[in-house]
Design a protein around this motif. Structure first.
Motif, PDB file in Angstrom:
ATOM      1  N   THR A   1     -25.958   0.132  -2.445  1.00  0.00           N
ATOM      2  CA  THR A   1     -24.968   1.017  -1.815  1.00  0.00           C
ATOM      3  C   THR A   1     -24.130   1.794  -2.825  1.00  0.00           C
ATOM      4  N   GLY A   2     -24.073   1.309  -4.064  1.00  0.00           N
ATOM      5  CA  GLY A   2     -23.210   1.924  -5.068  1.00  0.00           C
ATOM      6  C   GLY A   2     -21.751   1.571  -4.884  1.00  0.00           C
ATOM      7  N   ASN A   3     -21.458   0.670  -3.947  1.00  0.00           N
ATOM      8  CA  ASN A   3     -20.074   0.289  -3.672  1.00  0.00           C
ATOM      9  C   ASN A   3     -19.658  -0.968  -4.418  1.00  0.00           C
TER      10      ASN A   3
ATOM     11  N   ALA B   1     -28.167  -9.713 -11.630  1.00  0.00           N
ATOM     12  CA  ALA B   1     -29.265  -8.735 -11.553  1.00  0.00           C
ATOM     13  C   ALA B   1     -30.402  -9.303 -10.697  1.00  0.00           C
ATOM     14  N   PRO B   2     -31.151  -8.503 -10.006  1.00  0.00           N
ATOM     15  CA  PRO B   2     -31.136  -7.044  -9.975  1.00  0.00           C
ATOM     16  C   PRO B   2     -30.337  -6.464  -8.802  1.00  0.00           C
ATOM     17  N   GLU B   3     -29.721  -7.331  -7.994  1.00  0.00           N
ATOM     18  CA  GLU B   3     -29.034  -6.839  -6.794  1.00  0.00           C
ATOM     19  C   GLU B   3     -27.660  -6.235  -7.088  1.00  0.00           C
ATOM     20  N   TYR B   4     -27.000  -6.755  -8.151  1.00  0.00           N
ATOM     21  CA  TYR B   4     -25.633  -6.348  -8.449  1.00  0.00           C
ATOM     22  C   TYR B   4     -25.491  -5.984  -9.925  1.00  0.00           C
ATOM     23  N   ILE B   5     -24.443  -5.201 -10.229  1.00  0.00           N
ATOM     24  CA  ILE B   5     -24.073  -4.866 -11.600  1.00  0.00           C
ATOM     25  C   ILE B   5     -22.650  -5.354 -11.839  1.00  0.00           C
ATOM     26  N   LEU B   6     -22.435  -6.039 -12.947  1.00  0.00           N
ATOM     27  CA  LEU B   6     -21.101  -6.445 -13.392  1.00  0.00           C
ATOM     28  C   LEU B   6     -20.644  -5.424 -14.417  1.00  0.00           C
ATOM     29  N   ARG B   7     -19.445  -4.850 -14.217  1.00  0.00           N
ATOM     30  CA  ARG B   7     -18.972  -3.821 -15.132  1.00  0.00           C
ATOM     31  C   ARG B   7     -17.459  -3.690 -15.059  1.00  0.00           C
ATOM     32  N   SER B   8     -16.934  -2.888 -15.952  1.00  0.00           N
ATOM     33  CA  SER B   8     -15.519  -2.543 -15.961  1.00  0.00           C
ATOM     34  C   SER B   8     -15.202  -1.603 -14.805  1.00  0.00           C
ATOM     35  N   LEU B   9     -13.982  -1.670 -14.314  1.00  0.00           N
ATOM     36  CA  LEU B   9     -13.504  -0.698 -13.338  1.00  0.00           C
ATOM     37  C   LEU B   9     -13.551   0.697 -13.960  1.00  0.00           C
ATOM     38  N   LYS B  10     -13.894   1.685 -13.148  1.00  0.00           N
ATOM     39  CA  LYS B  10     -13.902   3.090 -13.571  1.00  0.00           C
ATOM     40  C   LYS B  10     -13.011   3.884 -12.630  1.00  0.00           C
ATOM     41  N   ALA B  11     -12.487   4.985 -13.111  1.00  0.00           N
ATOM     42  CA  ALA B  11     -11.653   5.847 -12.265  1.00  0.00           C
ATOM     43  C   ALA B  11     -12.435   6.342 -11.053  1.00  0.00           C
ATOM     44  N   SER B  12     -13.724   6.513 -11.178  1.00  0.00           N
ATOM     45  CA  SER B  12     -14.550   6.976 -10.057  1.00  0.00           C
ATOM     46  C   SER B  12     -14.697   5.932  -8.957  1.00  0.00           C
ATOM     47  N   ASP B  13     -14.280   4.687  -9.212  1.00  0.00           N
ATOM     48  CA  ASP B  13     -14.379   3.629  -8.197  1.00  0.00           C
ATOM     49  C   ASP B  13     -13.449   3.861  -7.012  1.00  0.00           C
ATOM     50  N   TYR B  14     -12.547   4.810  -7.158  1.00  0.00           N
ATOM     51  CA  TYR B  14     -11.706   5.184  -6.014  1.00  0.00           C
ATOM     52  C   TYR B  14     -12.601   5.523  -4.817  1.00  0.00           C
ATOM     53  N   HIS B  15     -13.742   6.133  -5.082  1.00  0.00           N
ATOM     54  CA  HIS B  15     -14.669   6.544  -4.026  1.00  0.00           C
ATOM     55  C   HIS B  15     -15.737   5.495  -3.727  1.00  0.00           C
ATOM     56  N   HIS B  16     -15.610   4.320  -4.321  1.00  0.00           N
ATOM     57  CA  HIS B  16     -16.661   3.302  -4.171  1.00  0.00           C
ATOM     58  C   HIS B  16     -16.126   1.975  -3.653  1.00  0.00           C
ATOM     59  N   ASN B  17     -15.156   2.042  -2.753  1.00  0.00           N
ATOM     60  CA  ASN B  17     -14.755   0.887  -1.952  1.00  0.00           C
ATOM     61  C   ASN B  17     -13.817  -0.101  -2.639  1.00  0.00           C
ATOM     62  N   VAL B  18     -13.386   0.136  -3.866  1.00  0.00           N
ATOM     63  CA  VAL B  18     -12.593  -0.876  -4.564  1.00  0.00           C
ATOM     64  C   VAL B  18     -11.282  -1.178  -3.840  1.00  0.00           C
ATOM     65  N   LEU B  19     -10.610  -0.182  -3.303  1.00  0.00           N
ATOM     66  CA  LEU B  19      -9.347  -0.432  -2.615  1.00  0.00           C
ATOM     67  C   LEU B  19      -9.568  -1.204  -1.321  1.00  0.00           C
TER      68      LEU B  19
ATOM     69  N   VAL C   1      -2.392  -3.279   0.081  1.00  0.00           N
ATOM     70  CA  VAL C   1      -2.637  -2.333  -0.999  1.00  0.00           C
ATOM     71  C   VAL C   1      -1.723  -1.125  -0.866  1.00  0.00           C
ATOM     72  N   GLY C   2      -1.554  -0.645   0.334  1.00  0.00           N
ATOM     73  CA  GLY C   2      -0.737   0.544   0.553  1.00  0.00           C
ATOM     74  C   GLY C   2      -1.585   1.797   0.479  1.00  0.00           C
ATOM     75  N   ASP C   3      -0.929   2.928   0.550  1.00  0.00           N
ATOM     76  CA  ASP C   3      -1.594   4.222   0.528  1.00  0.00           C
ATOM     77  C   ASP C   3      -1.605   4.736  -0.906  1.00  0.00           C
ATOM     78  N   ILE C   4      -2.768   4.698  -1.543  1.00  0.00           N
ATOM     79  CA  ILE C   4      -2.900   5.116  -2.942  1.00  0.00           C
ATOM     80  C   ILE C   4      -3.772   6.360  -2.984  1.00  0.00           C
ATOM     81  N   SER C   5      -3.216   7.429  -3.486  1.00  0.00           N
ATOM     82  CA  SER C   5      -3.976   8.673  -3.617  1.00  0.00           C
ATOM     83  C   SER C   5      -4.966   8.544  -4.773  1.00  0.00           C
ATOM     84  N   GLU C   6      -5.934   9.429  -4.782  1.00  0.00           N
ATOM     85  CA  GLU C   6      -6.891   9.437  -5.888  1.00  0.00           C
ATOM     86  C   GLU C   6      -6.181   9.709  -7.210  1.00  0.00           C
ATOM     87  N   ALA C   7      -5.196  10.620  -7.198  1.00  0.00           N
ATOM     88  CA  ALA C   7      -4.454  10.943  -8.420  1.00  0.00           C
ATOM     89  C   ALA C   7      -3.709   9.714  -8.940  1.00  0.00           C
ATOM     90  N   LYS C   8      -3.108   8.955  -8.043  1.00  0.00           N
ATOM     91  CA  LYS C   8      -2.372   7.741  -8.451  1.00  0.00           C
ATOM     92  C   LYS C   8      -3.344   6.688  -8.994  1.00  0.00           C
TER      93      LYS C   8
END
Length: 164
Positions: A77-79, A18-36, A45-52
């Protein structure tokens, strides 16, 4: 949906980030936040759809106490900029003890050199201890050995692999 309860997040590591970063559990919404993309800095990693991705998160969530995937999120950045996983294995040896397996430690290239990898390892060690593991183990290349030594790990053997 978080993969595991907030109580498994190391307060010490969270405070250090803190305060620059947050440590947390992975969330399904992280698909849109750079995790892959962070994982792509580590390996294929390969091609992973949001559904997968969501299906995988739901499976991991259904196995609470076995899968702990943590991320470090950059607040500005939220990433996701760093990631790591602890898998808890149930054994018969050591009185049906538990062993933590550390996997998939990755830090975004743009964030390397900021000790985020060390923070991920420390956070996974906290989870291993809180889960009742008698040890955490990991495999790494000789190139990464010194990094893990700095994190308190020691070389005790060889990794053997048979790929299918």
């Amino acid at each position: 949906m978080s993969l595991f309860p907030e109580s498994f997040i190391s307060p010490e590591v969270a405070t250090q980030l803190a305060p620059e970063y947050i440590l947390r559990s992975l969330k399904a919404s992280d698909y849109h936040h750079n995790v892959l993309n962070v994982l792509k800095d580590l390996t294929t990693v390969g091609d992973i759809s949001e559904a997968k991705f969501i299906e995988q998160c739901e499976f991991m969530h259904s196995r609470q106490g076995e899968y702990f995937m943590i991320v470090i999120e950059k607040i500005s950045t939220g990433n996701v900029v760093a990631v790591g996983t602890l898998l808890v294995e149930r054994k018969f040896i050591h009185e049906c003890g538990l062993v933590g397996h550390i996997e998939d430690i990755a830090v975004a290239k743009s964030e390397q050199g900021k000790s985020l990898g060390k923070k991920i390892i420390a956070a996974l060690d906290f989870i291993g201890q809180k889960s009742g593991c008698y040890k955490n183990i990991l495999d790494c290349s000789p190139y990464n050995e010194q990094f893990y030594v700095k994190c308190g790990y020691s070389n005790v053997g060889f990794e053997m692999t048979k790929r299918f």
